[in-house]
Write a protein that holds these residues in place. Sequence first.
Motif, mmCIF file in Angstrom:
data_model
loop_
_atom_site.group_PDB
_atom_site.id
_atom_site.type_symbol
_atom_site.label_atom_id
_atom_site.label_comp_id
_atom_site.label_asym_id
_atom_site.label_seq_id
_atom_site.Cartn_x
_atom_site.Cartn_y
_atom_site.Cartn_z
ATOM 1 N N LEU A 39 -28.950 6.306 31.066
ATOM 2 C CA LEU A 39 -29.326 5.051 30.426
ATOM 3 C C LEU A 39 -30.319 5.342 29.309
ATOM 4 O O LEU A 39 -31.531 5.132 29.440
ATOM 5 C CB LEU A 39 -29.912 4.100 31.473
ATOM 6 N N ASN A 40 -29.780 5.825 28.196
ATOM 7 C CA ASN A 40 -30.643 6.269 27.102
ATOM 8 C C ASN A 40 -31.179 5.121 26.250
ATOM 9 O O ASN A 40 -31.799 5.353 25.210
ATOM 10 C CB ASN A 40 -29.921 7.302 26.224
ATOM 11 N N ASN A 41 -30.928 3.888 26.685
ATOM 12 C CA ASN A 41 -31.553 2.737 26.030
ATOM 13 C C ASN A 41 -32.786 2.263 26.795
ATOM 14 O O ASN A 41 -33.347 1.217 26.495
ATOM 15 C CB ASN A 41 -30.566 1.585 25.892
ATOM 16 N N ARG A 42 -33.194 3.052 27.813
ATOM 17 C CA ARG A 42 -34.358 2.703 28.628
ATOM 18 C C ARG A 42 -35.450 3.752 28.455
ATOM 19 O O ARG A 42 -35.169 4.944 28.297
ATOM 20 C CB ARG A 42 -33.984 2.600 30.103
ATOM 21 N N GLY A 43 -36.686 3.310 28.443
ATOM 22 C CA GLY A 43 -37.823 4.203 28.317
ATOM 23 C C GLY A 43 -38.768 4.037 29.501
ATOM 24 O O GLY A 43 -38.710 3.032 30.219
ATOM 25 N N VAL A 44 -39.643 5.019 29.703
ATOM 26 C CA VAL A 44 -40.556 5.020 30.850
ATOM 27 C C VAL A 44 -41.942 5.490 30.399
ATOM 28 O O VAL A 44 -42.059 6.432 29.612
ATOM 29 C CB VAL A 44 -40.043 5.948 31.979
ATOM 30 N N PHE A 45 -42.974 4.835 30.905
ATOM 31 C CA PHE A 45 -44.332 5.343 30.763
ATOM 32 C C PHE A 45 -45.079 5.114 32.075
ATOM 33 O O PHE A 45 -44.608 4.393 32.955
ATOM 34 C CB PHE A 45 -45.075 4.698 29.579
ATOM 35 N N LYS A 46 -46.240 5.742 32.208
ATOM 36 C CA LYS A 46 -46.962 5.722 33.479
ATOM 37 C C LYS A 46 -48.297 5.015 33.335
ATOM 38 O O LYS A 46 -48.979 5.157 32.324
ATOM 39 C CB LYS A 46 -47.178 7.153 33.981
ATOM 40 N N ILE A 47 -48.652 4.231 34.369
ATOM 41 C CA ILE A 47 -49.966 3.612 34.448
ATOM 42 C C ILE A 47 -50.658 4.141 35.701
ATOM 43 O O ILE A 47 -50.174 3.939 36.823
ATOM 44 C CB ILE A 47 -49.888 2.076 34.503
ATOM 45 N N SER A 48 -51.761 4.839 35.519
ATOM 46 C CA SER A 48 -52.529 5.381 36.645
ATOM 47 C C SER A 48 -53.950 4.838 36.577
ATOM 48 O O SER A 48 -54.318 4.101 35.653
ATOM 49 C CB SER A 48 -52.527 6.911 36.614
ATOM 50 N N GLY A 49 -54.762 5.200 37.570
ATOM 51 C CA GLY A 49 -56.140 4.731 37.615
ATOM 52 C C GLY A 49 -56.357 3.764 38.769
ATOM 53 O O GLY A 49 -55.427 3.089 39.217
ATOM 54 N N ILE A 50 -57.602 3.661 39.225
ATOM 55 C CA ILE A 50 -57.882 2.893 40.444
ATOM 56 C C ILE A 50 -57.681 1.386 40.266
ATOM 57 O O ILE A 50 -57.521 0.662 41.251
ATOM 58 C CB ILE A 50 -59.322 3.160 40.944
ATOM 59 N N ASP A 51 -57.661 0.899 39.035
ATOM 60 C CA ASP A 51 -57.473 -0.544 38.803
ATOM 61 C C ASP A 51 -56.041 -0.901 38.433
ATOM 62 O O ASP A 51 -55.774 -2.064 38.073
ATOM 63 C CB ASP A 51 -58.412 -1.023 37.693
ATOM 64 N N ASN A 52 -55.108 0.054 38.488
ATOM 65 C CA ASN A 52 -53.776 -0.219 37.935
ATOM 66 C C ASN A 52 -53.043 -1.341 38.671
ATOM 67 O O ASN A 52 -52.338 -2.146 38.071
ATOM 68 C CB ASN A 52 -52.920 1.052 37.868
ATOM 69 N N SER A 53 -53.197 -1.425 39.988
ATOM 70 C CA SER A 53 -52.495 -2.452 40.752
ATOM 71 C C SER A 53 -53.015 -3.846 40.420
ATOM 72 O O SER A 53 -52.249 -4.762 40.123
ATOM 73 C CB SER A 53 -52.638 -2.172 42.255
ATOM 74 N N ALA A 54 -54.330 -4.012 40.464
ATOM 75 C CA ALA A 54 -54.923 -5.316 40.144
ATOM 76 C C ALA A 54 -54.652 -5.698 38.691
ATOM 77 O O ALA A 54 -54.444 -6.877 38.371
ATOM 78 C CB ALA A 54 -56.430 -5.277 40.408
ATOM 79 N N PHE A 55 -54.642 -4.706 37.808
ATOM 80 C CA PHE A 55 -54.378 -4.957 36.393
ATOM 81 C C PHE A 55 -52.967 -5.507 36.200
ATOM 82 O O PHE A 55 -52.773 -6.539 35.545
ATOM 83 C CB PHE A 55 -54.569 -3.656 35.619
ATOM 84 N N LEU A 56 -51.977 -4.837 36.783
ATOM 85 C CA LEU A 56 -50.595 -5.293 36.647
ATOM 86 C C LEU A 56 -50.380 -6.652 37.292
ATOM 87 O O LEU A 56 -49.564 -7.450 36.821
ATOM 88 C CB LEU A 56 -49.639 -4.269 37.257
ATOM 89 N N GLN A 57 -51.091 -6.914 38.381
ATOM 90 C CA GLN A 57 -50.904 -8.178 39.109
ATOM 91 C C GLN A 57 -51.123 -9.383 38.219
ATOM 92 O O GLN A 57 -50.460 -10.414 38.374
ATOM 93 C CB GLN A 57 -51.852 -8.217 40.317
ATOM 94 N N GLY A 58 -52.017 -9.281 37.258
ATOM 95 C CA GLY A 58 -52.287 -10.403 36.373
ATOM 96 C C GLY A 58 -51.374 -10.496 35.166
ATOM 97 O O GLY A 58 -51.488 -11.440 34.371
#
Length: 336
Positions: A13-32
Motif C-alpha cells: 500500500l504505497n499510498n500510505r505513510g507511517v510516523f511514530k509518536i513516543s513519549g510519556i504523554d503520547n496517549s493523553a495527547f492523542l486522546q484529545g
Amino acid sequence: MRFHNLLYTLYRLNNRGVFKISGIDNSAFLQGLITNDVNLLSNNSKGVLPAFVLNSQGRVLYDILIYSIPKENQLEFYIECDLSQLVNLKSYILKFKMRKKIDILDETLNVLGYIPKICQESNIQKLKIDYLNYATSVVKKCDSISDIITTQFDPRSLKLGLRMIIKAELDIAKLLNNISKPFDKDFEMLPISQYTSYRYRLGIGEGSIDHPVGQCLPLESNADYLNSVSFTKGCYIGQELTSRTYHTGVIRKRLMPIVLEDNSLSDINQPTIPQGIDMYNQNGKKCGVFRNRIGKYGLGLLKIQESLDKKLHIKFDNREITMTTHKPEWWPANDI
C-alpha cells in the motif's frame, strides 16, 4: 477447510505513510485529538485502532490507523495515514504539542495488506472462527520476524484481512516464505489498484480522495460502523457536532459503494469522472456526489433513502453514466 492452503493476496500500500509518536504523554495527547478512545489500546500488548482527526467544526481532516507497540513499560504509537497528507497531519498535530512530553519521529516503513481469498467470499461469517484461527497463526509467525513492526487484523472490517507495518529493507519474498511455505502455490502479489477496487466493493473509504479534507463528516463517512469513533471517551476536537448528531440527529447521507453499469468503463481510470460531481436518481432528483472509482467499482456520498433500489446517473462531457448502489453487508441489520 484447510486455510493454510488458501490462495491469499498481498498488496504493498504505497499510498500510505507511517510516523511514530513516543513519549510519556503520547496517549493523553492523542486522546484529545482523535475520535476514538486511545485507552482501548492495552498497555501490555500490541493493537490497532481506527480513528478520524477532525477540525473544530467537526469535519474530517484525516483518517488514520493507530498501532500500539509496547516498549519499556510504555506504548509507542505508529500512525498510518494517507501518504499525501503525512506532512500536513504531522504539522497539525505539532500545533497542539505545547509542553507535552512527546516526540514525533519519521521512520522508513512500508504498509502491506494481506488478504486471504476467504475474505472475499460472502459466507465468511460461517467460517469466521476458522478464519480467525488461520489469521492469528499468521500474526504469530509475523511476530517472530524482527523487521516486521506489527501485524494486526484490520479493525474496520474482517473482510479487509490483515495489515502489516514492515521495515522498508525487508525482503517481501523472504517474508512470505517465512509466513507460508511454499508460498509460490498459494500467493499472488497484486497492484494497489486492485486493493482499492476491492475496498470500494466493500464500500469502505480511505484517504483524502474518499474523505476530502475539511469537507465531510465522520458519521457520514461511516465512522460509527467502522469502529472509528467513541461516544463515551469525553472531549476531543470536533466532538460536539459528532456527538450531537449521533444522539439527536438522523444521518441521512453516508458513503456508499457504487457499481457502474456500462462495461466500457471497466478500465481503471478512463474516462476520468470529476470528483464531487452531482449524482441523480431515476426521478431526476439530486441524491449525492461522486467520490472516486477504480474500474466499475467506486464510492459516492449518497442520500440513503433516495438512492437504494434506484438507478443512479451522472452527466459530464455530453455523456451519461448509470450506476447502482446497495447497503454494504457490514452495516447494522437494523439500518435503513
